[in-house]
Design an enzyme around this catalytic site. Structure first.
Site, PDB file in Angstrom:
ATOM      1  N   LYS A 187       0.842  -1.197   0.000  1.00 14.72           N
ATOM      2  CA  LYS A 187       0.000   0.000   0.000  1.00 14.72           C
ATOM      3  C   LYS A 187       0.871   1.239   0.000  1.00 14.72           C
ATOM      4  O   LYS A 187       1.187   1.815   1.043  1.00 14.72           O
ATOM      5  CB  LYS A 187      -0.949   0.005   1.213  1.00 14.72           C
ATOM      6  N   SER A 380      -8.653  -0.296  -5.139  1.00 14.23           N
ATOM      7  CA  SER A 380      -8.851   0.173  -3.769  1.00 14.23           C
ATOM      8  C   SER A 380     -10.337   0.436  -3.536  1.00 14.23           C
ATOM      9  O   SER A 380     -11.142  -0.475  -3.648  1.00 14.23           O
ATOM     10  CB  SER A 380      -7.987   1.407  -3.514  1.00 14.23           C
TER      11      SER A 380
END
Length: 580
Positions: A187, A380
């Site tokens: 991430k 996402s």
């Protein structure tokens, strides 16, 4: 006398306001009458499609066009439907593809390219020409019968590159410390603010998804030009293509020609005398002049979710959690709507807004089929909202996955004190009353609270995906970690169900709803011209900024402005990357 002037000026102001409103009402009536009469398509027309035009998923209407008569730029799905409609339109003989550049993403370009191939299957021609042909434009141009480039122009064949911009050095100079909390080793949305180069994890995933995109590009081009991918790869590796003549010698194009020579060939194809004019019809005007949308008694809702996911109502270029909750609920409660198709083109954003949209789709799924189509990117938060769908379609070169969460709280104490000469002091009634302030660093307890919050939302994200994809949460965790995948990898991993277009997703929704007689109701619905002129939402300045800054500088500007959006929990694409 004072009373007289007050009455006089009040009456004058009322007259001015009335005149302005009357003008707009009259103009709207005239424009409505003009638009209502679609008119005829000239016979023996050749459509002109300029790839340098950006076609967003949904038509972005400009209220001024109602007054000027300028046709609207159709959305990408409108464009696909127009081309498919033109295949059976006897007034359209071919398409002239202007391929100087391509302002559209990889997945959108793939759908457009397939529509052009479908058009050609009806025996009609597509001719592509450019003065300066880029790789993304060439990808679409390979659907043409013939590809031509200006002999004095340029042809790009260098392979793909992905470039990231890092701001850590700038923040260090400004004495701004980004306090970052994230879940998932890949991430890296905050990576530009905490490092000055790519982390090994980010480099690994970027190599993989960029390689998938490049491989799809090479396979597609090799099939179209009847060669092999190894040959094309070697041309890029050895910088063998420097001029259009090089591209011709290696059979990437069919000839080097000037614009007038290409027009002469089009005249021959449509059997027009050389000195006569050919009817070149802009695709925007064709959209205005023809009825290309299917009609039927049943309805399928097509909801376009394009842009950053934000809390609240959002804007014309964002996905507002509250706004889209209302749209989905409206479609869910409408008995005439038999299925819902959600088109996602988003790198994510607010985790809370994503949850709000996910919840409403879960409720809708109880009553009617819900099918999702992924565009250029559905990552996402863009993946979060889609995870529970009955079926998910993606393009081979869609960017998807990135199942992870982060938040960023800048510590600006040094900047305020040392750069601006500002200090802060105050009182509070509880230890954590000012926990999210940017005027001082977070203490250890506050940092732990923030990380716990991120971990909790990440677990919830994985649970949503596991339930929707009918997978074990341990498996989802193994492919999550904020990692980005291509559409092809997404299919292999079970993140998507099928490789296909938005048209394929609509057809699937119709099958699930057991209907063949349907029409689409598209959302967000367009307001009338009065709403667009006097609506509450502010105009989007990005069009002017993009024009003045240029595409690359505009993306850097976007990253800087998004720092303030990262203070809440974010399910956002792990980085802004420019692919060339």
């Amino acid at each position: 006398m004072r009373s007289f002037f007050k009455i006089f000026f009040a009456s004058l102001l009322a007259l001015i306001i009335f005149s302005v409103v009357a003008f707009f009402v009259l103009a709207g009536i005239v424009a409505g009458m003009a638009n209502g009469n679609k008119g005829d398509v000239p016979s023996q027309s050749v459509l002109v499609l300029d790839l340098s035009t950006h076609f967003s998923d949904k038509m972005q209407e400009n209220p001024l066009n109602s007054l000027t008569g300028e046709p609207e730029v159709p959305g990408m799905y409108d464009l696909v439907r127009l081309i498919r409609h033109a295949k059976d339109d006897e007034d359209i003989l071919g398409i002239y593809l202007v391929a100087n550049g391509n302002a559209n993403g990889f997945a959108s370009s793939n759908e457009l390219r397939n529509a052009l191939l479908h058009f050609r299957s009806g025996g009609k021609f597509v001719i592509a020409h450019a003065d300066m042909m880029t790789q993304p434009a060439y990808f679409v141009a390979t659907a043409a019968n013939s590809i031509y480039v200006n002999p004095a122009g340029s042809f790009e064949w260098n392979g793909f590159s992905a470039e990231l911009v890092f701001f850590k050095g700038m923040l260090d100079k400004l004495e701004i410390q980004p306090q970052i909390f994230y879940a998932g080793k890949f991430k890296s949305a905050t990576e530009p603010f905490r490092t000055d180069k790519m982390t090994p994890e980010n480099r690994e995933q970027t190599i993989e998804w960029l390689g998938d995109l490049y491989n799809h590009f090479l396979v597609t081009c090799a099939q179209a030009r009847k060669t092999d991918t190894a040959f094309l790869h070697n041309l890029a590796n050895t910088a063998a293509i420097q001029t259009p003549q090089d591209a011709l010698r290696h059979k990437l194009i069919d000839d080097v020609r000037y614009d007038d020579q290409v027009k002469d060939e089009i005249k021959k194809r449509v059997k027009v005398v050389k000195d006569d004019k050919i009817t070149l019809l802009d695709i925007k005007k064709y959209a205005q002049a023809t009825d290309y949308k299917a009609a039927g008694s049943d309805r399928i809702a097509l909801i376009y979710a394009e842009g950053n996911i934000v809390d609240g109502e959002g804007s014309a270029t964002t996905i507002g959690g509250e706004h889209f909750r209302k749209i989905i609920r409206k479609a869910r409660l409408d008995k005439s709507i038999k299925a819902i198709v959600l088109r996602v083109n988003s790198g994510g954003g607010s985790a809370l807004a994503s949850e709000v949209i996910w919840r409403e789709l879960e409720m809708a799924k109880v009553d009617k089929p819900v099918v999702v189509s992924f565009g250029d990117v559905a990552a996402s938060g863009g993946y979060y909202i889609a995870a529970g769908a009955d079926s998910i379609f993606a393009s081979p070169n869609t960017i998807t996955g990135s199942i992870g969460v982060f938040t960023l709280i800048p510590n600006m104490e040094g900047f305020f004190k040392n750069k601006l000469g500002m200090t802060f002091d105050g009182v509070k009634t509880a230890p954590y009353a000012d926990a999210l302030t940017v005027s001082r660093p977070l203490n250890e307890a506050e940092q732990k609270i923030m990380q716990n919050s991120v971990d909790r939302i990440y677990l919830q994200f994985k649970q949503r995906v596991a339930a929707g994809r009918k997978k074990d949460i341990a498996y989802i965790d193994s492919i999550a970690q904020g990692r980005v995948w291509s559409g092809e990898d997404g299919l292999r991993l079970g993140l998507v169900d099928r490789i296909g277009s938005l048209q394929d997703a609509v057809a699937c929704a119709a099958r699930l709803a057991k209907t063949t007689d349907y029409r689409l109701r598209e959302y967000p619905e367009s307001g009338d011209w009065m709403d667009q002129f006097f609506g509450k939402k502010e105009p989007d300045p990005s069009v002017l900024l993009r024009e003045h800054l240029g595409e690359e500088n505009f993306r850097i500007f976007q990253q800087l402005t998004r720092i303030r959006e990262m203070t809440g929990a974010q399910a956002r694409m792990p980085f802004e990357v420019l692919v060339k």
